[in-house]
Design an enzyme around this catalytic site. Structure first.
Site, short mmCIF file in Angstrom:
data_model
loop_
_atom_site.label_atom_id
_atom_site.label_comp_id
_atom_site.label_asym_id
_atom_site.label_seq_id
_atom_site.Cartn_x
_atom_site.Cartn_y
_atom_site.Cartn_z
N GLY A 51 8.84 -22.52 -7.19
CA GLY A 51 9.22 -22.65 -8.73
C GLY A 51 8.23 -21.93 -9.28
O GLY A 51 8.09 -22.18 -10.57
N ASN A 86 8.20 -18.79 -10.65
CA ASN A 86 8.88 -17.91 -11.57
C ASN A 86 9.61 -18.87 -12.58
O ASN A 86 9.38 -18.43 -13.68
CB ASN A 86 10.41 -17.27 -10.77
CG ASN A 86 9.90 -15.80 -10.24
OD1 ASN A 86 9.26 -14.86 -10.91
ND2 ASN A 86 9.48 -16.08 -9.08
N LEU A 137 24.61 -19.46 -2.15
CA LEU A 137 25.28 -18.32 -2.92
C LEU A 137 25.98 -19.23 -3.97
O LEU A 137 26.26 -20.45 -3.82
CB LEU A 137 26.43 -17.99 -2.10
CG LEU A 137 26.17 -16.86 -1.36
CD1 LEU A 137 27.04 -16.45 -0.17
CD2 LEU A 137 25.68 -15.53 -1.92
N ASN A 150 19.38 -12.68 -11.01
CA ASN A 150 18.60 -13.00 -9.91
C ASN A 150 17.38 -12.12 -9.69
O ASN A 150 17.34 -10.95 -10.08
CB ASN A 150 19.42 -13.18 -8.68
CG ASN A 150 18.69 -13.38 -7.52
OD1 ASN A 150 17.92 -14.34 -7.60
ND2 ASN A 150 18.89 -12.93 -6.31
N HIS A 181 14.69 -10.11 -6.72
CA HIS A 181 14.49 -10.12 -5.48
C HIS A 181 13.23 -9.69 -5.02
O HIS A 181 12.81 -8.70 -5.77
CB HIS A 181 15.62 -9.39 -4.85
CG HIS A 181 15.53 -9.21 -3.37
ND1 HIS A 181 15.67 -10.12 -2.69
CD2 HIS A 181 15.18 -8.24 -2.53
CE1 HIS A 181 15.74 -9.91 -1.15
NE2 HIS A 181 15.34 -8.67 -1.21
N ASP A 230 22.25 -10.39 -2.92
CA ASP A 230 21.54 -9.18 -3.42
C ASP A 230 22.37 -7.96 -3.42
O ASP A 230 21.85 -6.75 -3.41
CB ASP A 230 20.60 -8.89 -2.47
CG ASP A 230 19.57 -9.98 -2.04
OD1 ASP A 230 19.36 -11.08 -3.07
OD2 ASP A 230 19.01 -10.45 -0.85
N GLU A 258 6.88 -10.31 -10.53
CA GLU A 258 7.91 -11.16 -10.67
C GLU A 258 7.57 -11.79 -12.17
O GLU A 258 8.21 -12.04 -13.27
CB GLU A 258 8.21 -12.05 -9.83
CG GLU A 258 8.80 -11.51 -8.47
CD GLU A 258 9.24 -12.32 -7.50
OE1 GLU A 258 9.98 -11.89 -6.70
OE2 GLU A 258 8.56 -13.47 -7.41
C1 GRF Z 1 10.78 -15.03 -5.39
O1 GRF Z 1 9.81 -14.29 -4.69
C2 GRF Z 1 11.99 -14.17 -5.56
O2 GRF Z 1 12.16 -12.85 -5.64
C3 GRF Z 1 12.86 -14.90 -4.72
O3 GRF Z 1 12.48 -16.24 -4.58
C4 GRF Z 1 11.13 -16.50 -4.71
C5 GRF Z 1 11.10 -17.46 -5.61
O4 GRF Z 1 9.65 -17.98 -5.66
N1 GRF Z 1 14.39 -14.92 -5.21
P1 GRF Z 1 9.18 -19.31 -6.63
O5 GRF Z 1 10.01 -20.28 -6.09
O6 GRF Z 1 9.66 -18.60 -7.82
O7 GRF Z 1 7.98 -19.28 -6.43
#
Ligand code: GRF
Length: 202
Positions: free
Chosen positions: A7, A9, A89, A104, A106, A147, A176
């Site tokens: 979590g 992000n 998904l 999303n 990636h 993706d 990110e």
């Molecule tokens: C991130 O690296 C994102 O690119 C991918 O999942 C990861 C999530 O990381 N889709 P976090 O849970 O936000 O630390």
């Protein structure tokens, strides 16, 4: 927001909201995993969360399972969905109702190093094993395949000879946390346009 993992992000986006860098309210976290870091962050931050996991509803038809999501999204008045490490998904109805309103992120440069099984350390390991000299992040629309939705934004970082999956993952996380909120802001400002099947960010 939808998330299944640590979590970070989710946290970065909540922080951006707190600092007024984005304007949208974050009304709901949906996760399939009650033990994950994202749920812990939601609890600490007073964000509503809902755990929806297919295993809890063995007898439910796909249609009724889809309705569980839609009901929650409606209840919390959700008009935009941000996926941040959500490991399932999305179902067809949600994708249809929120077409071009689900994004999303990636941790590599799509269309390389994506698809089923390409998540977390697997991605960074594959990048390093390939000998690629750059990696990066891709923010894209979500669709019914892993993706493969239209690419909105990408940013590169160097893959140095000394990098391992941990050091590369740190570089990527930094990107990110900086750019995901910035792209959300672009959506708020209506600066993300779909033209001729490609995406233009103004
Ligand atoms: C991130 O690296 C994102 O690119 C991918 O999942 C990861 C999530 O990381 N889709 P976090 O849970 O936000 O630390």
């Amino acid at each position: 927001m939808f998330a299944s993992g640590t979590g970070t992000n989710f946290k970065a986006i909540l922080l951006s909201r707190k600092r007024n860098k984005i304007k949208s309210d974050i009304n709901l976290l949906i996760s399939n995993n009650s033990d994950c870091g994202a749920v812990k962050i939601a609890k600490e931050s007073g964000i509503d969360f809902k755990i929806i996991n297919r295993n809890f509803y063995p007898g439910l038809s796909d249609k009724n399972f889809d309705d569980l999501f839609l009901k929650e999204l409606r209840k919390s008045k959700i008009d935009f969905i941000v996926l941040a490490g959500y490991m399932k998904l999305l179902n067809k109805e949600v994708l249809r109702k929120y077409k071009n309103r689900i994004i999303n992120i990636h941790p590599a440069l799509l269309p390389s190093f994506g698809g089923k099984g390409m998540y977390g350390a697997n991605v960074h390991r594959a990048v390093i094993a390939s000998g690629a000299k750059v990696s990066g992040i891709t923010i894209h629309f979500a669709d019914e395949k892993y993706d493969e939705g239209k690419i909105i934004f990408q940013k590169c970082c160097d893959v140095d000879f000394e990098d391992d999956e941990n050091s590369l993952s740190q570089k990527i996380r930094k990107l990110e946390h900086k750019f995901y909120p910035e792209i959300i802001r672009k959506f708020e400002e209506k600066k993300v346009l779909i033209l001729k099947n490609k995406v233009k960010v103004i």
